[in-house]
Design a protein around this motif. Structure first.
Motif, PDB file in Angstrom:
ATOM      1  N   GLY A   1      20.293  -9.686  -4.756  1.00  0.00           N
ATOM      2  CA  GLY A   1      20.343  -8.300  -4.528  1.00  0.00           C
ATOM      3  C   GLY A   1      21.197  -7.520  -5.635  1.00  0.00           C
ATOM      4  O   GLY A   1      21.654  -8.188  -6.495  1.00  0.00           O
TER       5      GLY A   1
ATOM      6  N   ASP B   1      14.271  -9.938  -7.178  1.00  0.00           N
ATOM      7  CA  ASP B   1      14.959  -9.800  -5.433  1.00  0.00           C
ATOM      8  C   ASP B   1      13.878  -9.936  -4.136  1.00  0.00           C
ATOM      9  O   ASP B   1      12.898  -9.308  -4.133  1.00  0.00           O
ATOM     10  CB  ASP B   1      15.482  -8.457  -5.365  1.00  0.00           C
ATOM     11  CG  ASP B   1      16.214  -8.068  -4.065  1.00  0.00           C
ATOM     12  OD1 ASP B   1      16.231  -9.147  -3.321  1.00  0.00           O
ATOM     13  OD2 ASP B   1      16.755  -7.312  -3.965  1.00  0.00           O
TER      14      ASP B   1
ATOM     15  N   ASP C   1      14.050  -9.882  -1.226  1.00  0.00           N
ATOM     16  CA  ASP C   1      14.195  -9.104  -0.108  1.00  0.00           C
ATOM     17  C   ASP C   1      13.450  -7.571  -0.242  1.00  0.00           C
ATOM     18  O   ASP C   1      13.394  -7.193   0.715  1.00  0.00           O
ATOM     19  CB  ASP C   1      15.628  -8.943   0.253  1.00  0.00           C
ATOM     20  CG  ASP C   1      16.343 -10.095   0.746  1.00  0.00           C
ATOM     21  OD1 ASP C   1      15.641 -10.786   1.500  1.00  0.00           O
ATOM     22  OD2 ASP C   1      17.323 -10.396   0.135  1.00  0.00           O
ATOM     23  N   GLN C   2      12.975  -7.425  -1.413  1.00  0.00           N
ATOM     24  CA  GLN C   2      12.193  -6.213  -1.718  1.00  0.00           C
ATOM     25  C   GLN C   2      10.697  -6.496  -1.263  1.00  0.00           C
ATOM     26  O   GLN C   2      10.396  -7.590  -0.681  1.00  0.00           O
ATOM     27  CB  GLN C   2      12.322  -5.767  -3.026  1.00  0.00           C
ATOM     28  CG  GLN C   2      13.341  -5.516  -3.959  1.00  0.00           C
ATOM     29  CD  GLN C   2      13.474  -5.191  -5.212  1.00  0.00           C
ATOM     30  OE1 GLN C   2      12.493  -4.795  -5.766  1.00  0.00           O
ATOM     31  NE2 GLN C   2      14.510  -5.056  -6.070  1.00  0.00           N
TER      32      GLN C   2
ATOM     33  N   ALA D   1      22.719  -0.693  -0.248  1.00  0.00           N
ATOM     34  CA  ALA D   1      21.461  -1.579  -0.208  1.00  0.00           C
ATOM     35  C   ALA D   1      21.782  -2.716   0.641  1.00  0.00           C
ATOM     36  O   ALA D   1      20.866  -3.253   1.364  1.00  0.00           O
ATOM     37  CB  ALA D   1      21.200  -1.878  -1.609  1.00  0.00           C
ATOM     38  N   HIS D   2      22.858  -3.222   0.530  1.00  0.00           N
ATOM     39  CA  HIS D   2      23.208  -4.526   1.037  1.00  0.00           C
ATOM     40  C   HIS D   2      23.495  -4.279   2.665  1.00  0.00           C
ATOM     41  O   HIS D   2      23.005  -5.219   3.423  1.00  0.00           O
ATOM     42  CB  HIS D   2      24.188  -5.253   0.355  1.00  0.00           C
ATOM     43  CG  HIS D   2      24.266  -5.977  -0.874  1.00  0.00           C
ATOM     44  ND1 HIS D   2      23.844  -7.261  -0.975  1.00  0.00           N
ATOM     45  CD2 HIS D   2      24.450  -5.378  -2.203  1.00  0.00           C
ATOM     46  CE1 HIS D   2      23.533  -7.480  -2.118  1.00  0.00           C
ATOM     47  NE2 HIS D   2      24.002  -6.359  -3.086  1.00  0.00           N
TER      48      HIS D   2
ATOM     49  N   ASN E   1      19.953  -4.098   4.213  1.00  0.00           N
ATOM     50  CA  ASN E   1      19.217  -5.419   3.980  1.00  0.00           C
ATOM     51  C   ASN E   1      19.818  -6.419   5.007  1.00  0.00           C
ATOM     52  O   ASN E   1      19.161  -7.227   5.454  1.00  0.00           O
ATOM     53  CB  ASN E   1      19.751  -5.870   2.338  1.00  0.00           C
ATOM     54  CG  ASN E   1      18.457  -7.209   2.271  1.00  0.00           C
ATOM     55  OD1 ASN E   1      17.415  -7.129   2.735  1.00  0.00           O
ATOM     56  ND2 ASN E   1      18.965  -8.420   1.798  1.00  0.00           N
TER      57      ASN E   1
ATOM     58  N   ARG F   1      12.811  -1.912   7.265  1.00  0.00           N
ATOM     59  CA  ARG F   1      13.941  -2.281   6.282  1.00  0.00           C
ATOM     60  C   ARG F   1      13.706  -2.449   4.832  1.00  0.00           C
ATOM     61  O   ARG F   1      14.408  -2.212   4.169  1.00  0.00           O
ATOM     62  CB  ARG F   1      14.675  -3.217   7.094  1.00  0.00           C
ATOM     63  CG  ARG F   1      16.066  -3.834   6.434  1.00  0.00           C
ATOM     64  CD  ARG F   1      16.599  -4.891   7.020  1.00  0.00           C
ATOM     65  NE  ARG F   1      16.620  -4.737   8.539  1.00  0.00           N
ATOM     66  CZ  ARG F   1      17.097  -5.673   9.474  1.00  0.00           C
ATOM     67  NH1 ARG F   1      17.170  -6.992   9.105  1.00  0.00           N
ATOM     68  NH2 ARG F   1      17.285  -5.252  10.728  1.00  0.00           N
ATOM     69  N   ASN F   2      12.766  -3.532   4.781  1.00  0.00           N
ATOM     70  CA  ASN F   2      12.497  -3.794   3.372  1.00  0.00           C
ATOM     71  C   ASN F   2      11.979  -2.520   2.373  1.00  0.00           C
ATOM     72  O   ASN F   2      12.048  -2.593   1.167  1.00  0.00           O
ATOM     73  CB  ASN F   2      11.930  -5.090   3.126  1.00  0.00           C
ATOM     74  CG  ASN F   2      10.051  -4.956   3.803  1.00  0.00           C
ATOM     75  OD1 ASN F   2       9.937  -3.858   4.526  1.00  0.00           O
ATOM     76  ND2 ASN F   2       9.501  -5.742   3.430  1.00  0.00           N
TER      77      ASN F   2
ATOM     78  N   TYR G   1      14.909  -0.492   1.571  1.00  0.00           N
ATOM     79  CA  TYR G   1      15.858  -1.493   0.829  1.00  0.00           C
ATOM     80  C   TYR G   1      15.296  -1.224  -0.595  1.00  0.00           C
ATOM     81  O   TYR G   1      15.948  -1.045  -1.397  1.00  0.00           O
ATOM     82  CB  TYR G   1      15.866  -2.852   1.290  1.00  0.00           C
ATOM     83  CG  TYR G   1      16.489  -3.899   0.296  1.00  0.00           C
ATOM     84  CD1 TYR G   1      18.134  -3.789   0.187  1.00  0.00           C
ATOM     85  CD2 TYR G   1      15.751  -4.519  -0.580  1.00  0.00           C
ATOM     86  CE1 TYR G   1      18.608  -4.865  -0.666  1.00  0.00           C
ATOM     87  CE2 TYR G   1      16.273  -5.505  -1.349  1.00  0.00           C
ATOM     88  CZ  TYR G   1      17.918  -5.656  -1.222  1.00  0.00           C
ATOM     89  OH  TYR G   1      18.415  -6.488  -2.163  1.00  0.00           O
ATOM     90  N   THR G   2      13.954  -1.281  -0.735  1.00  0.00           N
ATOM     91  CA  THR G   2      13.196  -1.571  -2.235  1.00  0.00           C
ATOM     92  C   THR G   2      13.551   0.089  -2.836  1.00  0.00           C
ATOM     93  O   THR G   2      13.733  -0.011  -3.720  1.00  0.00           O
ATOM     94  CB  THR G   2      11.832  -1.662  -1.809  1.00  0.00           C
ATOM     95  OG1 THR G   2      11.572  -2.942  -1.353  1.00  0.00           O
ATOM     96  CG2 THR G   2      11.234  -1.475  -3.290  1.00  0.00           C
TER      97      THR G   2
ATOM     98  N   THR H   1      17.003   0.632  -3.921  1.00  0.00           N
ATOM     99  CA  THR H   1      17.619  -0.334  -5.155  1.00  0.00           C
ATOM    100  C   THR H   1      16.486   0.172  -6.412  1.00  0.00           C
ATOM    101  O   THR H   1      16.670  -0.632  -7.595  1.00  0.00           O
ATOM    102  CB  THR H   1      17.175  -1.831  -4.957  1.00  0.00           C
ATOM    103  OG1 THR H   1      15.741  -2.245  -4.325  1.00  0.00           O
ATOM    104  CG2 THR H   1      18.078  -2.503  -3.942  1.00  0.00           C
TER     105      THR H   1
END
Length: 769
Positions: free
Chosen positions: A392, A495, A497-498, A538-539, A542, A722-723, A726-727, A730
């Motif tokens: 991340g 990343d 998680d994106q 962001a974390h 995530n 969530r993603n 998060y994207t 970031t």
């Protein structure tokens, strides 16, 4: 010579058994006919076609009348024959409701001059139109049609421009012939133009005899439009031709949603839904399940699709692929295994390296010491033929990549750096001090999409590093890995998680799931990054935790529970508040990222509002209307499809730029892309460009912006994941501003994204049992 072309309202998105235009309008009282010249369009909705326009009639003089209805495709300057009825709006007063319209060639000198000067005919602008009409008078249009060589009689009009005008006139008339044929099935002007450009004089034959070809050949025409046309020309709802087209469309739609294949039961169920129709009485007419099954079997036998049993959670899955995705998935797996298993090593200098000494040298070179995870990643990239680095924000991916490049450069290795977007490539070049390019330009894709570099002509590189690898879809990843030379090292950085790629596949996640591929996941957040609200939140997001909304100088939340009020709040933040407080340029530095396109705070509405705030209409500033959008010099725009024929090496989906010039007489505008390339767009190609003041979060992948503004409203309920959030966060380098509902924010944080895509790349990389 035909003097008019009819255009009707767009068809309903729900398929119906066709009826004639006369039958469809049978329940309506006879319409009033209004002859008028379209002066300006004040509002147009590109999704529904609903338009509000001002027109002049012979009787109205300087007093313009308001007309409303489906007028998309009509251009200011055209003479129209409108059919509809008069009505009264409680707020805006008397207006004419348009049911359908035809364009007619003007008969007066003033009308002809206005028509030619409107930019409808390529090569003629207002001043030239005035000279032509002054010379030929009311005979002008007949001369252009029957004796175009006489145009050279006009002062200062040379042979080159004369030929251009004559050719443009002929093409326009040919397009109108196609439109006359298509008018009864509701095909818009822009689609008729594309059909003509694809098939030329064969357009009507193809539309009548092979209408489903349109969905495959003509960008912007999907199955539903082709289906409406097909049924209008007499193809039965249960025709095998239609059912096969429906199956292929269902697979294509699944690919647009990220799937490489569909399980056979999912495919037949979904196809049955899109193939269902209603008759003129509203009764459902379903296509029999056995017909769909038989047509699928025939498609497999004809090699129109591929069936292969692949491992699933509950045993083997009968996977149905479109041919390109099956080839790409098998090809990518094969290329990766070949790279991993080759005996050659173009970075053999690192086989016996003294790592302690090398890391001391590296620290002296960079001024920083590697954390243990980073050190592991550096060793992996330089000793393994294929490796994946993920993690991340704030965990040091960028510094790790820089360290890998520094060490490889010290051994005089040939290094190639690439990323899926121009912005990401620029950032990669800045952090490594080494030239970087987009993957498309690296491979030198030719018109049609075939790469110059491939297995037979590999890249001359010892180390290939690809950043933002979460963006790599299956097709592009396959082309890339094929071009890596045997013995070279490939490092994919991203990343996981994106959001996954916009195109089909989940390449980065599949590689991380494949045990055969070496990987390192960075998890340690460095001390400096712990001071950043962007990184910390962001974390938190995530991990499914609510973000910390106070106490950071780079992360803000403006609460607004009213969905309608969120849009003006966002505009105020972008145009005034953020530039005033932080000194950011509203157009260049601030990017609005939205969960959805539609709705009050969606990208579509925000783009209109932001354009008016940042690039308003102004005297002397040229502009061009296309559908529901107006393009002006200074507009921020983005490309929405891959076009391999544009620019020096193609222009690709997601490329961002600014309109820097416009030539109304020549029917073109100029866009300077974020790769510093000037690209021409004809006015008939503007459907490839949309405004980019606000873009979807999906479209922002691979890009970074100094400041990001994210509207969050409950109207975007289905997309609050969530993603996605998060994207969006970031993507910001220095500042994140959220605006909207606390409830919507909470929903986004706790809602996991959609389930896994249908892919089989990780299984293809698994060792045999």
């Amino acid at each position: 010579m035909r003097h008019h072309v009819g255009v009707t309202a767009p068809p309903s998105p729900t398929p119906v058994v066709p009826t004639s235009t006369a039958t469809a309008a049978a329940g309506r009282p006879p319409g009033v006919v209004l002859e008028a010249v379209l002066e300006r369009i004040t509002y147009a909705n590109e999704e529904t076609g609903y338009t509000i326009a001002r027109v002049a009639t012979e009787k109205s003089g300087n007093d313009l009348l308001t007309v409303v209805g489906a007028l998309l495709g009509a251009q200011p300057g055209e003479s129209l024959r409108l059919t509809g009825r008069w009505g009264s709006h409680p707020r805006y007063g008397r207006q004419f409701e348009v049911w359908n319209y035809t364009t007619v060639l003007p008969a007066t000198i003033v009308g002809i001059e206005r028509y030619l000067g409107s930019g409808l005919v390529k090569g003629i602008g207002p001043k030239l139109a005035e000279r032509i009409v002054a010379h030929f008078g009311v005979d002008t249009l007949r001369v252009i049609e029957d004796e175009p060589q006489r145009l050279i009689e006009v002062p200062k009009l040379g042979p080159k421009r004369t030929k251009l005008i004559a050719a443009a006139w002929v093409e326009q008339q040919a397009i109108k012939e196609v439109m006359i044929f298509l008018q009864g099935v509701g095909v818009t002007t822009s689609l008729a133009v594309r059909i003509y450009k694809q098939y030329g004089d064969d357009s009507i034959t193809v539309v009548r005899e092979e209408p489903y070809r349109l969905a495959a050949d003509v960008w912007g025409i999907g199955f539903r439009t082709a289906d409406t046309i097909a049924r209008a020309v007499g193809i039965a709802y249960d025709s095998p031709q239609r059912v096969k087209a429906g199956l292929q469309h269902t697979l294509s739609e699944a690919a647009d949603n990220g799937h490489c294949f569909l399980p056979a039961p999912n495919l037949t169920t979904a196809a049955a839904k899109i193939l269902a129709v209603t008759d003129k009485d509203g009764a459902d007419l379903g296509v029999p399940a056995d017909l769909i099954t038989n047509c699928l079997r025939e498609l497999i036998e004809e090699e129109g699709v591929v069936r292969e049993d692949v491992p699933g959670a509950d045993g083997l899955v009968p996977a149905i692929y479109l041919v390109p995705f099956h080839r790409a998935e098998r090809g990518l797996a094969g290329s990766l295994l070949t790279l991993l298993n080759t005996g050659r090593d173009r970075l053999s200098a690192f086989d016996g390296v003294d790592w302690a000494r090398a890391l001391v040298w590296l620290k002296a070179r960079t001024g920083h010491e590697l954390a243990p995870e980073q050190e592991q990643a550096v060793r992996l990239a330089l000793t393994e033929k294929v490796a994946v680095l993920t993690g991340g924000p704030g965990c040091g991916k960028s510094f790790t990549v820089r360290s890998i490049v520094e060490l490889a450069r010290a051994k005089r290795a040939k290094i190639v750096l690439a990323a899926p977007t121009g912005r990401a490539a620029k950032r990669l070049a800045e952090l490594t001090g080494h030239e970087a390019t987009t993957v498309h330009r690296l491979l030198k894709l030719q018109p049609g999409g075939d790469p110059t570099f491939d297995r037979d002509n590999p890249l001359d590189a010892d180390l290939v590093v690809v950043d933002e690898a979460s963006m790599l879809d299956l097709i592009l990843a396959n082309k890339l890995v094929k071009a890596v030379a045997p013995g070279a090292h490939l490092l994919l950085v991203g990343d996981v998680d994106q959001l996954p790629s916009v195109g089909a596949g989940e390449v980065l996640r599949d590689l991380l799931n494949a045990e055969v591929v070496p990987r390192v996941r960075l998890t340690q957040i460095f001390r400096q990054a712990q001071q950043s609200g962007v990184v910390v939140n962001a974390h938190r997001i995530n991990a499914g935790e609510f973000p910390q909304l106070k106490g950071f100088p780079d992360f803000f939340f403006f609460e607004c529970d009213d969905t309608e009020a969120t849009a003006p709040l966002v505009v105020d933040l972008v145009a005034k508040r953020i530039p005033r407080k932080f000194g950011f340029d509203a157009r260049r530095d601030i990017q609005v990222l939205t969960p959805m396109h539609r709705g009050p705070a969606g990208a579509g509405n925000l783009n209109q509002l932001l354009q008016e705030a940042l690039t308003p209409s102004a005297e002397g500033r040229p502009e061009r209307r296309y559908g529901g959008r107006v393009y002006r010099v200074g507009d921020k725009v983005t490309q929405i499809r891959n076009n391999y024929d544009k620019g020096a090496a193609g222009v690709f989906n997601g490329t961002v730029g600014v309109v820097t010039g416009m030539a109304p007489d020549d029917h073109k505008l100029i866009v300077r892309t974020d790769e510093d390339e000037e690209v021409e767009y004809g006015f008939d190609e503007l459907d490839e460009l949309v405004h980019a003041y606000a873009i979807s979060i999906h479209r922002s992948q691979g890009s970074e912006y100094p400041a990001v503004v994210v509207p969050l409203t409950t109207s975007a309920w289905m997309m609050l994941q969530r993603n996605l959030l998060y994207t969006a966060i970031t993507r910001a380098k220095k500042l994140v501003v959220l605006a909207g509902s606390t409830r919507a924010l909470a929903v986004a944080v706790r809602t996991l994204g959609a389930g896994r895509r249908h892919t089989a790349l990780d299984h293809r990389l698994a060792p045999p049992d």
